[in-house]
Design a protein around this motif. Structure first.
Motif, PDB file in Angstrom:
ATOM      1  N   LYS A 118      67.812  56.361  26.986  1.00 51.86           N
ATOM      2  CA  LYS A 118      68.668  55.739  25.969  1.00 51.86           C
ATOM      3  C   LYS A 118      68.898  56.690  24.798  1.00 51.86           C
ATOM      4  O   LYS A 118      69.998  56.746  24.233  1.00 51.86           O
ATOM      5  CB  LYS A 118      68.039  54.438  25.492  1.00 51.86           C
ATOM      6  CG  LYS A 118      68.155  53.299  26.498  1.00 51.86           C
ATOM      7  CD  LYS A 118      67.548  52.014  25.955  1.00 51.86           C
ATOM      8  CE  LYS A 118      67.707  50.884  26.965  1.00 51.86           C
ATOM      9  NZ  LYS A 118      67.085  49.619  26.469  1.00 51.86           N
ATOM     10  N   GLU A 119      67.858  57.451  24.424  1.00 44.10           N
ATOM     11  CA  GLU A 119      68.031  58.427  23.346  1.00 44.10           C
ATOM     12  C   GLU A 119      68.988  59.535  23.779  1.00 44.10           C
ATOM     13  O   GLU A 119      69.844  59.966  23.001  1.00 44.10           O
ATOM     14  CB  GLU A 119      66.681  59.008  22.928  1.00 44.10           C
ATOM     15  CG  GLU A 119      65.812  58.044  22.151  1.00 44.10           C
ATOM     16  CD  GLU A 119      64.642  58.735  21.463  1.00 44.10           C
ATOM     17  OE1 GLU A 119      64.733  59.958  21.206  1.00 44.10           O
ATOM     18  OE2 GLU A 119      63.628  58.064  21.186  1.00 44.10           O
ATOM     19  N   GLU A 121      71.351  59.257  25.958  1.00 48.57           N
ATOM     20  CA  GLU A 121      72.681  58.658  26.071  1.00 48.57           C
ATOM     21  C   GLU A 121      73.344  58.521  24.696  1.00 48.57           C
ATOM     22  O   GLU A 121      74.555  58.647  24.563  1.00 48.57           O
ATOM     23  CB  GLU A 121      72.565  57.299  26.741  1.00 48.57           C
ATOM     24  CG  GLU A 121      73.855  56.777  27.328  1.00 48.57           C
ATOM     25  CD  GLU A 121      73.605  55.561  28.204  1.00 48.57           C
ATOM     26  OE1 GLU A 121      74.393  55.334  29.131  1.00 48.57           O
ATOM     27  OE2 GLU A 121      72.618  54.832  27.966  1.00 48.57           O
ATOM     28  N   SER A 122      72.526  58.283  23.671  1.00 47.43           N
ATOM     29  CA  SER A 122      73.054  58.141  22.313  1.00 47.43           C
ATOM     30  C   SER A 122      73.468  59.478  21.715  1.00 47.43           C
ATOM     31  O   SER A 122      74.190  59.529  20.703  1.00 47.43           O
ATOM     32  CB  SER A 122      72.001  57.496  21.404  1.00 47.43           C
ATOM     33  OG  SER A 122      70.955  58.411  21.104  1.00 47.43           O
ATOM     34  N   LYS A 124      71.364  61.471  20.345  1.00 53.99           N
ATOM     35  CA  LYS A 124      70.406  61.774  19.286  1.00 53.99           C
ATOM     36  C   LYS A 124      68.998  61.529  19.804  1.00 53.99           C
ATOM     37  O   LYS A 124      68.547  60.384  19.892  1.00 53.99           O
ATOM     38  CB  LYS A 124      70.662  60.902  18.058  1.00 53.99           C
ATOM     39  CG  LYS A 124      72.024  61.130  17.399  1.00 53.99           C
ATOM     40  CD  LYS A 124      72.215  60.197  16.225  1.00 53.99           C
ATOM     41  CE  LYS A 124      73.579  60.405  15.585  1.00 53.99           C
ATOM     42  NZ  LYS A 124      73.796  59.486  14.432  1.00 53.99           N
ATOM     43  N   CYS A 125      68.321  62.591  20.174  1.00 56.44           N
ATOM     44  CA  CYS A 125      66.958  62.487  20.693  1.00 56.44           C
ATOM     45  C   CYS A 125      66.000  63.065  19.650  1.00 56.44           C
ATOM     46  O   CYS A 125      66.048  64.264  19.355  1.00 56.44           O
ATOM     47  CB  CYS A 125      66.843  63.233  22.018  1.00 56.44           C
ATOM     48  SG  CYS A 125      65.313  62.870  22.904  1.00 56.44           S
ATOM     49  N   GLY A 151      74.615  62.378  26.146  1.00 55.81           N
ATOM     50  CA  GLY A 151      75.782  61.535  25.965  1.00 55.81           C
ATOM     51  C   GLY A 151      76.317  60.975  27.267  1.00 55.81           C
ATOM     52  O   GLY A 151      75.583  60.436  28.086  1.00 55.81           O
TER      53      GLY A 151
END
Length: 219
Positions: A118-119, A121-122, A124-125, A151
């Protein structure tokens, strides 16, 4: 899966009486039946477990485990390392969802890999070392070295689970090569795979590799 692998390893001198089992699996309670089967077949095990089965415990933990091996008449110490991540697959073939005991809603596995995805995909990890979340921070740092896309191009959960498997398998091999006392004193086996939780409380093991190092010869 454990019984089958144990039967094969017995022929190469790795038995409940001659070897100690080292286990690096996820902390998740749904993994317990697999770990329990290992314990039954090897009279207990040394716990190396971290998120998603990664070996974040490092060389210090492996060295401690190696000091606990049985003393055999031939002078050889023997170790069997069981390692790898886990994942859920529902009745429709969807990767990730599962139903846990006593819960009405859907859950998922592996939670650590899903959160990491999920990070990604956003876009921003957070790679900072969080003092209140050290293990997940270390897990993300280890996984990030294996991932090249973010992303919209984020790998699927299936792909990330396999990536985690590859990283863990490589880490175990490198650590064992670094800490084992040598061919004259030590034989070991590495059993790697992906534990799969299916519908209706079913469990399966995708067996990756079974590797042995016997008298300095890899098989």
């Amino acid at each position: 899966g454990v019984v089958r692998v144990t039967h094969v390893l017995n022929r190469y001198g790795f038995t409940a009486d001659t070897a100690i089992a080292l286990v690096s699996q996820c902390r998740d309670e749904v993994v317990y039946p697999y770990v329990h089967a290992i314990d039954l077949n090897f009279k207990g095990s040394f716990n190396l477990s971290s998120f998603a089965g990664t070996v974040l415990s490092g060389k210090t933990a492996f060295t401690a485990a190696l000091h606990h091996a049985p003393t055999n008449s031939d002078g050889k110490e023997r170790y069997v390392v069981f390692c790898g991540p886990h994942v859920a697959i529902d009745a429709d073939g969807n990767v990730g969802p599962m139903t846990r005991r006593g819960q009405k809603g859907l859950s998922s596995a592996c939670t650590s890999i899903i959160r990491f995805r999920k990070e990604l995909e956003s876009g921003k990890c957070d790679m900072a070392l969080d003092a209140l979340n050290l293990e997940f921070s270390a897990f993300k740092r280890r996984m990030m070295g294996q991932v090249t896309f973010f992303g919209a191009d984020t790998p699927t959960l299936n792909d990330l689970t396999r990536t985690c498997y590859d990283a863990t398998n490589d880490d175990v091999r490198q650590i064992m090569e670094a800490v084992n006392p040598g061919a004259e004193a030590c034989n070991y086996a590495i059993v790697s795979g992906i534990l799969i939780h299916g519908p209706d409380d079913s469990h399966y093991l995708w067996q990756g590799e079974v590797q042995t190092m016997i008298n300095g010869v890899a098989r």
